[in-house]
Motif scaffolding. Structure first.
Motif, PDB file in Angstrom:
ATOM      1  N   GLN A 292       0.832  -1.205   0.000  1.00 53.71           N
ATOM      2  CA  GLN A 292       0.000   0.000   0.000  1.00 53.71           C
ATOM      3  C   GLN A 292       0.866   1.254   0.000  1.00 53.71           C
ATOM      4  OE1 GLN A 292      -2.389   0.631   3.505  1.00 53.71           O
ATOM      5  NE2 GLN A 292      -3.561   2.232   2.558  1.00 53.71           N
ATOM      6  N   LYS A 293       0.490   2.208  -0.805  1.00 50.55           N
ATOM      7  CA  LYS A 293       1.205   3.485  -0.892  1.00 50.55           C
ATOM      8  C   LYS A 293       0.976   4.279   0.388  1.00 50.55           C
ATOM      9  CE  LYS A 293       2.723   7.231  -3.269  1.00 50.55           C
ATOM     10  NZ  LYS A 293       4.100   7.532  -3.221  1.00 50.55           N
ATOM     11  N   LEU A 294       2.047   4.757   0.992  1.00 46.96           N
ATOM     12  CA  LEU A 294       1.977   5.614   2.169  1.00 46.96           C
ATOM     13  C   LEU A 294       2.365   7.029   1.770  1.00 46.96           C
ATOM     14  CD1 LEU A 294       3.613   3.350   4.897  1.00 46.96           C
ATOM     15  CD2 LEU A 294       1.186   3.759   4.496  1.00 46.96           C
ATOM     16  N   LEU A 295       1.588   7.988   2.234  1.00 47.88           N
ATOM     17  CA  LEU A 295       1.804   9.395   1.905  1.00 47.88           C
ATOM     18  C   LEU A 295       2.290  10.161   3.125  1.00 47.88           C
ATOM     19  CD1 LEU A 295      -1.584  10.032   0.059  1.00 47.88           C
ATOM     20  CD2 LEU A 295       0.588   9.417  -0.982  1.00 47.88           C
ATOM     21  N   THR A 296       3.074  11.195   2.885  1.00 45.30           N
ATOM     22  CA  THR A 296       3.426  12.115   3.959  1.00 45.30           C
ATOM     23  C   THR A 296       2.203  12.988   4.242  1.00 45.30           C
ATOM     24  OG1 THR A 296       4.182  13.852   2.471  1.00 45.30           O
ATOM     25  CG2 THR A 296       5.830  12.221   3.170  1.00 45.30           C
ATOM     26  N   VAL A 297       2.234  13.700   5.335  1.00 46.79           N
ATOM     27  CA  VAL A 297       1.139  14.620   5.665  1.00 46.79           C
ATOM     28  C   VAL A 297       1.008  15.668   4.565  1.00 46.79           C
ATOM     29  CG1 VAL A 297       0.394  16.423   7.273  1.00 46.79           C
ATOM     30  CG2 VAL A 297       1.238  14.227   8.140  1.00 46.79           C
ATOM     31  N   ARG A 298       2.115  16.160   4.079  1.00 45.14           N
ATOM     32  CA  ARG A 298       2.085  17.172   3.020  1.00 45.14           C
ATOM     33  C   ARG A 298       1.451  16.620   1.743  1.00 45.14           C
ATOM     34  NH1 ARG A 298       7.162  20.970   1.828  1.00 45.14           N
ATOM     35  NH2 ARG A 298       6.687  21.344   3.990  1.00 45.14           N
ATOM     36  N   GLU A 299       1.800  15.383   1.378  1.00 46.33           N
ATOM     37  CA  GLU A 299       1.222  14.755   0.187  1.00 46.33           C
ATOM     38  C   GLU A 299      -0.278  14.516   0.361  1.00 46.33           C
ATOM     39  OE1 GLU A 299       5.066  12.213  -1.437  1.00 46.33           O
ATOM     40  OE2 GLU A 299       3.774  11.332   0.101  1.00 46.33           O
ATOM     41  N   ALA A 300      -0.662  14.063   1.554  1.00 42.50           N
ATOM     42  CA  ALA A 300      -2.081  13.827   1.831  1.00 42.50           C
ATOM     43  C   ALA A 300      -2.865  15.136   1.767  1.00 42.50           C
ATOM     44  CB  ALA A 300      -2.251  13.170   3.195  1.00 42.50           C
TER      45      ALA A 300
ATOM     46  N   SER B 171      -4.989  21.956   4.181  1.00 46.76           N
ATOM     47  CA  SER B 171      -3.719  22.334   4.790  1.00 46.76           C
ATOM     48  C   SER B 171      -3.138  21.149   5.557  1.00 46.76           C
ATOM     49  CB  SER B 171      -3.910  23.516   5.743  1.00 46.76           C
ATOM     50  OG  SER B 171      -4.611  23.096   6.897  1.00 46.76           O
ATOM     51  N   SER B 172      -1.846  21.173   5.749  1.00 50.58           N
ATOM     52  CA  SER B 172      -1.194  20.140   6.563  1.00 50.58           C
ATOM     53  C   SER B 172      -1.737  20.163   7.986  1.00 50.58           C
ATOM     54  CB  SER B 172       0.322  20.356   6.582  1.00 50.58           C
ATOM     55  OG  SER B 172       0.862  20.139   5.305  1.00 50.58           O
ATOM     56  N   LYS B 173      -2.059  21.332   8.475  1.00 52.95           N
ATOM     57  CA  LYS B 173      -2.594  21.471   9.831  1.00 52.95           C
ATOM     58  C   LYS B 173      -3.920  20.718   9.965  1.00 52.95           C
ATOM     59  CE  LYS B 173      -3.349  24.974  13.341  1.00 52.95           C
ATOM     60  NZ  LYS B 173      -3.230  26.404  13.649  1.00 52.95           N
TER      61      LYS B 173
ATOM     62  N   ILE C 150      -4.824  18.080   8.246  1.00 55.00           N
ATOM     63  CA  ILE C 150      -4.503  16.650   8.252  1.00 55.00           C
ATOM     64  C   ILE C 150      -3.971  16.246   9.621  1.00 55.00           C
ATOM     65  CG2 ILE C 150      -3.060  14.845   7.241  1.00 55.00           C
ATOM     66  CD1 ILE C 150      -5.338  15.797   5.404  1.00 55.00           C
ATOM     67  N   TYR C 151      -3.070  17.041  10.196  1.00 53.37           N
ATOM     68  CA  TYR C 151      -2.550  16.733  11.533  1.00 53.37           C
ATOM     69  C   TYR C 151      -3.677  16.683  12.570  1.00 53.37           C
ATOM     70  CZ  TYR C 151       2.449  16.877  10.528  1.00 53.37           C
ATOM     71  OH  TYR C 151       3.711  16.597  10.076  1.00 53.37           O
ATOM     72  N   ARG C 152      -4.641  17.590  12.483  1.00 48.87           N
ATOM     73  CA  ARG C 152      -5.774  17.575  13.414  1.00 48.87           C
ATOM     74  C   ARG C 152      -6.574  16.283  13.281  1.00 48.87           C
ATOM     75  NH1 ARG C 152      -7.787  23.589  12.184  1.00 48.87           N
ATOM     76  NH2 ARG C 152      -6.357  24.700  13.551  1.00 48.87           N
ATOM     77  N   ALA C 153      -6.804  15.843  12.036  1.00 50.91           N
ATOM     78  CA  ALA C 153      -7.553  14.604  11.805  1.00 50.91           C
ATOM     79  C   ALA C 153      -6.783  13.398  12.338  1.00 50.91           C
ATOM     80  CB  ALA C 153      -7.850  14.440  10.316  1.00 50.91           C
ATOM     81  N   VAL C 154      -5.467  13.421  12.202  1.00 44.40           N
ATOM     82  CA  VAL C 154      -4.623  12.345  12.721  1.00 44.40           C
ATOM     83  C   VAL C 154      -4.704  12.317  14.243  1.00 44.40           C
ATOM     84  CG1 VAL C 154      -2.199  11.698  13.068  1.00 44.40           C
ATOM     85  CG2 VAL C 154      -3.049  12.178  10.760  1.00 44.40           C
ATOM     86  N   GLU C 155      -4.512  13.459  14.871  1.00 43.21           N
ATOM     87  CA  GLU C 155      -4.487  13.530  16.335  1.00 43.21           C
ATOM     88  C   GLU C 155      -5.847  13.211  16.954  1.00 43.21           C
ATOM     89  OE1 GLU C 155      -1.737  13.594  18.090  1.00 43.21           O
ATOM     90  OE2 GLU C 155      -0.701  13.686  16.177  1.00 43.21           O
ATOM     91  N   SER C 156      -6.939  13.533  16.251  1.00 45.50           N
ATOM     92  CA  SER C 156      -8.275  13.240  16.782  1.00 45.50           C
ATOM     93  C   SER C 156      -8.651  11.774  16.602  1.00 45.50           C
ATOM     94  CB  SER C 156      -9.317  14.121  16.090  1.00 45.50           C
ATOM     95  OG  SER C 156      -9.526  13.681  14.747  1.00 45.50           O
ATOM     96  N   GLY C 157      -7.882  11.057  15.783  1.00 45.09           N
ATOM     97  CA  GLY C 157      -8.190   9.661  15.514  1.00 45.09           C
ATOM     98  C   GLY C 157      -9.121   9.460  14.337  1.00 45.09           C
ATOM     99  N   ASP C 158      -9.506  10.547  13.688  1.00 48.58           N
ATOM    100  CA  ASP C 158     -10.421  10.475  12.542  1.00 48.58           C
ATOM    101  C   ASP C 158      -9.728   9.950  11.286  1.00 48.58           C
ATOM    102  OD1 ASP C 158     -12.888  10.772  11.279  1.00 48.58           O
ATOM    103  OD2 ASP C 158     -12.494  12.852  10.713  1.00 48.58           O
ATOM    104  N   LEU C 159      -8.423  10.094  11.219  1.00 46.11           N
ATOM    105  CA  LEU C 159      -7.648   9.648  10.059  1.00 46.11           C
ATOM    106  C   LEU C 159      -6.596   8.638  10.513  1.00 46.11           C
ATOM    107  CD1 LEU C 159      -6.911   9.788   7.079  1.00 46.11           C
ATOM    108  CD2 LEU C 159      -5.604  11.857   7.557  1.00 46.11           C
ATOM    109  N   PRO C 160      -6.805   7.352  10.205  1.00 49.97           N
ATOM    110  CA  PRO C 160      -5.803   6.346  10.597  1.00 49.97           C
ATOM    111  C   PRO C 160      -4.448   6.668   9.972  1.00 49.97           C
ATOM    112  CG  PRO C 160      -7.823   5.293   9.844  1.00 49.97           C
ATOM    113  CD  PRO C 160      -7.939   6.762   9.512  1.00 49.97           C
TER     114      PRO C 160
END
Length: 64
Positions: free
Chosen positions: A6-14, A21-23, A25-35
């Protein structure tokens, strides 16, 4: 475990893929909404997980 091919993306790529914005994506990661995967301090997001995240946040359309 995720499919190793599976292709893995950096936060910037995602963020670029979703035109966010990267911010955001980081919020979604930290909240658990984005695995995601963590390798030390590096955060990587699976393409399938990003697509599922986008689909979960899809609305009915432009003119509703």
């Amino acid at each position: 475990m995720t499919n190793p091919s599976q292709k893995l993306l950096t936060v910037r790529e995602a963020a670029a893929a979703l035109q966010l914005s990267s911010k955001t994506i980081y919020r979604a990661v930290e909240s658990g909404d984005l695995p995601h995967h963590r390798f030390g301090r590096a955060v990587r997001i699976g393409l399938a997980d990003l697509e599922a995240f986008a689909n979960r946040h899809r609305s009915g359309g432009l003119f509703q």
